[in-house]
Design a protein around this motif. Structure first.
Motif, short mmCIF file in Angstrom:
data_model
loop_
_atom_site.label_atom_id
_atom_site.label_comp_id
_atom_site.label_asym_id
_atom_site.label_seq_id
_atom_site.Cartn_x
_atom_site.Cartn_y
_atom_site.Cartn_z
N HIS A 214 0.81 -1.21 0.00
CA HIS A 214 0.00 0.00 0.00
C HIS A 214 0.85 1.27 0.00
O HIS A 214 0.34 2.35 -0.31
N VAL B 215 -5.54 1.86 -3.96
CA VAL B 215 -6.37 0.66 -3.86
C VAL B 215 -7.81 1.06 -3.52
O VAL B 215 -8.04 1.93 -2.68
N TYR C 242 -11.55 -1.15 -2.79
CA TYR C 242 -12.30 -2.39 -2.72
C TYR C 242 -13.78 -2.09 -2.98
O TYR C 242 -14.29 -1.04 -2.60
N SER D 48 -11.22 -6.08 -5.88
CA SER D 48 -10.30 -4.98 -5.59
C SER D 48 -9.87 -4.37 -6.91
O SER D 48 -9.72 -5.07 -7.92
N HIS E 67 -6.74 -1.71 -8.20
CA HIS E 67 -5.53 -1.12 -7.64
C HIS E 67 -4.54 -0.71 -8.72
O HIS E 67 -4.54 -1.26 -9.83
N ASP F 206 -0.44 0.03 -9.01
CA ASP F 206 0.88 -0.05 -8.40
C ASP F 206 1.78 0.97 -9.07
O ASP F 206 2.12 0.84 -10.25
N TRP G 63 -7.10 -5.38 -11.35
CA TRP G 63 -8.11 -5.79 -10.38
C TRP G 63 -7.82 -7.22 -9.94
O TRP G 63 -7.07 -7.94 -10.58
N MET H 258 -2.71 -9.04 -4.47
CA MET H 258 -2.87 -7.81 -5.25
C MET H 258 -1.61 -7.51 -6.04
O MET H 258 -1.64 -6.93 -7.10
#
Length: 386
Positions: A53, A58, A60, A74, A76, A78, A97, A133
């Motif tokens: 994180h 992120v 949800y 989820s 997200h 990165d 996802w 993730m």
């Protein structure tokens, strides 16, 4: 019951609990699904506890029908993945996802749509999924091998999910990952492999040593340094941060068994490693995701005197300058043979699983073939333009 599906972002502890609890309910009747420890799921999803994180955005989502939770996903991004070259699978504009669970196809489609919309709002132009993730956690959707439980740190999914993802529209296969089953750990490897190992043992430049668990934090730094270099050109690669290095070391140390992890040195320099983990899933599958009140005692007792028939070899790496060389193959065969000897002799291993391995990683596929292991699980990752 209404057919209307409501999708909403997770907000607060009650929603997060519902997000976590859903997987236990939907997979309760699958004898091959291994319930993750609930505490581990809370840690995975919580900023400040999981260092992923630190460099990720992120969100949800929960799906509900008439107020009842029927799905989750989820979405997200990165930031480290965005910085990677596009030709390696991630790169600028790429979001992800994952962690999806759904009661039916309509719910899955609604969840994927919500994840895609959120990624677009964040400026993403492409999605690579599923990742649950990070690429280093549980990448891909299981698309072969539903008839047996996964080993440690591998995912297991409803077989219907493949069709539901493929029917969501626009998704193309980006990459397939495989695990390889080795069911003859006690019997050893073919004679050709034995000759290669014996030749390496006569080479004074080579030293294969056990990872020192008493100094595991420093050993983990060596392993991850090699890993970051060795995998830097691989599809999907995202480097470990310093905090992630420390976090990984602390998480793995309790399940590292003496003699089943190796570092290879060439002229005194660490140049390769191979990691092996006992398949703790054989214990977790009976715990329902809970350590308390008594499961922690059973697990601790087992870790203090482990006997384990199943091992997984999740990671191997060799420094860039040696890749695609005879030396790299020789070091790999030596490390896996030494791990085999210890796993079988000290812990009673009968079976091992190697991977995951990218479908086009010819070097690792060749090694898996040479030790007479066979693909037993396939994971698929898709991509789509947004």
């Amino acid at each position: 019951m209404t057919d209307k599906i409501d999708i909403a972002p997770v907000s607060g502890k009650r929603d997060l609990d519902a997000f976590i609890d859903l997987s236990y309910r939907l997979n309760a009747n699958d004898p091959n699904w291994v319930p993750p420890l609930r505490a581990d799921m809370v840690e995975l999803l919580t900023p400040g506890r999981n260092p992923f994180h630190d460099h990720a955005r992120v969100q949800y989502f929960l799906a509900r029908r008439a107020g009842r939770v029927v799905g989750r996903i989820s979405a997200h991004i990165d930031e480290l993945a965005l910085a990677q070259p596009a030709e390696q699978g991630m790169g600028p504009g790429t979001g992800n996802w994952g962690l999806m669970e759904a009661e039916d196809e309509a719910v899955m489609h609604a969840l994927i749509g919500a994840a895609e919309n959120w990624l677009r709002e964040q400026g993403m132009t492409r999605v690579v999924a599923p990742l649950s993730m990070s690429i280093w956690e549980e990448p891909g959707l299981l698309t072969m091998g539903h008839d047996h439980p996964p080993m440690i740190m591998m995912g297991h999914h409803n077989a219907a999910y493949q069709g539901w993802v493929e029917s969501a529209g626009g998704y193309q296969v980006a990459k397939k990952l495989y695990t390889y089953d080795l069911d003859h750990v006690r019997e050893g490897f073919p004679e050709l492999v034995n000759r290669i190992v014996a030749m390496g043992e006569r080479n004074p430049r080579i030293r294969i040593r056990r990872v020192n668990k008493a100094d595991f934090e420093n050993e983990a730094q060596i392993i991850i340094r090699i890993l970051n270099e060795a995998w830097s050109k691989n599809w999907g690669f995202v480097p470990f941060t310093e905090r992630e290095k420390s976090y990984a070391g602390k998480k793995l140390k309790p399940i590292i068994l003496e003699g089943t992890n190796m570092i290879a040195e060439l002229d005194g320099e660490p140049v390769a490693f191979m990691m092996s983990l006992p398949d703790i899933n054989t214990r977790l599958i009976h715990m329902g995701g809970k350590l308390y009140p008594f499961n922690w005692v059973k697990l601790l007792w087992w870790l203090r005197n482990p006997k384990c028939e199943n091992f997984r070899v999740p990671l191997m790496g060799v420094v860039t300058r040696l890749q695609n060389s005879r030396m790299a193959s020789q070091l790999a065969f030596m490390m896996i043979e030494y791990i085999r000897r210890s796993a079988a002799g000290d812990y009673g291993a009968r079976r091992a699983e190697v991977g995951w391995i990218l479908e086009d990683n010819q070097g690792m596929v060749a090694i898996a073939d040479a030790i007479n292991s066979k693909p037993n699980r396939e994971y698929t990752i898709w991509s789509k333009s947004l």
